[in-house]
Each structure stands twice: as C-alpha cells, then as structure tokens.
Design an enzyme around this catalytic site. Sequence first.
Site, PDB file in Angstrom:
ATOM      1  N   HIS A 176      14.144 -14.850  12.148  1.00  0.00           N
ATOM      2  CA  HIS A 176      13.590 -14.716  13.498  1.00  0.00           C
ATOM      3  C   HIS A 176      12.177 -14.611  13.825  1.00  0.00           C
ATOM      4  CE1 HIS A 176      17.199 -12.464  15.027  1.00  0.00           C
ATOM      5  NE2 HIS A 176      17.793 -13.340  14.290  1.00  0.00           N
ATOM      6  N   CYS A 202       0.830  -1.067  -0.107  1.00  0.00           N
ATOM      7  CA  CYS A 202      -0.070   0.029   0.084  1.00  0.00           C
ATOM      8  C   CYS A 202       0.924   1.368   0.031  1.00  0.00           C
ATOM      9  CB  CYS A 202      -1.000  -0.034   1.204  1.00  0.00           C
ATOM     10  SG  CYS A 202      -0.323   0.235   2.780  1.00  0.00           S
TER      11      CYS A 202
END
EC number: 5.3.1.6
Length: 146
Positions: free
Chosen positions: A99, A66
């Site tokens: 992670h 966006c």
Amino acid sequence: MTTIAIACDHAAWQLKDELAAWLRDAGHDVTDLGTNGPESVDYPDYGYRLGEAIADGQAAFGVALCGSGIGISIAVNRNPACRAALVNEPLSARLAREHNDANVIALGARLTGIEMAKACIETFLATDFLGDRHQRRVDKLGQPKN
C-alpha cells in the site's frame, strides 16, 4: 540479488550484525552503515546515512534499527526519497510494501526478536507494491501541502 543498506544505533548493533549475515547468506548484497558496537551513538546520524544510501541509489531497500525503531524511522523519513515503515509483524511489513511502497523497514531491537525480525524482512522483500489506487497516495507523500 537485491542491494540492501542496513543501519542502527548502539541498542541494535547485535541484531544488525545477525540480520546482515542472514541477508548475505540469502544472496543479497548488504551495505553495513554501522554502528558496530555498544558505545552510545545518535540514531539520527545512522538514519540519515541510510536515507542517503537509498536516495543515491546505493541500495534498493533499507533496514533501519534502533531500540524501539521509532527514532531511526523518523530520521530516515526526513529524506524525501525514503518511505520507512516501522513494523512489528509480517502483516504490517506486507501492507507497508503493498500500500505504501515502503523502501525501508524499521524494527525495534528491544521489541522484536531475531526470528520475528527475519520474518518481517522476508515478507517485506518478497512483497511488491500494488500501485493502482495506492500510487496517487504515495505520490502525495513527496508533495506535502501546507
């Protein structure tokens, strides 16, 4: 070949089209969830579509776009199956995968140029989740406590 769903609002449709073509040229199967023009649309609708595509197994990864990347990433993350990470450069894309086991990369079309977007996506797709100590943290993301 990886299946990738891509979705955007009106602020990012040109970037989406360029990235979708680039991903297809790289051999990926790309599902384009729209939007496809400059007419104003609501980013949550497209973020929810992308989240559903990930949750239903239609795509292994997603690209959410966006104007800033913020709104659509919030919408995608409403789906418990999704871990969307808003990134701005390849290091954050790598860390999101290593992670956080992110399965959706979010980018802002008004903030990120095409070459940087490609570098982020390329890194994101090439990076594996490290698991180990990170796995218990990722598991907690699906089980929020009050």
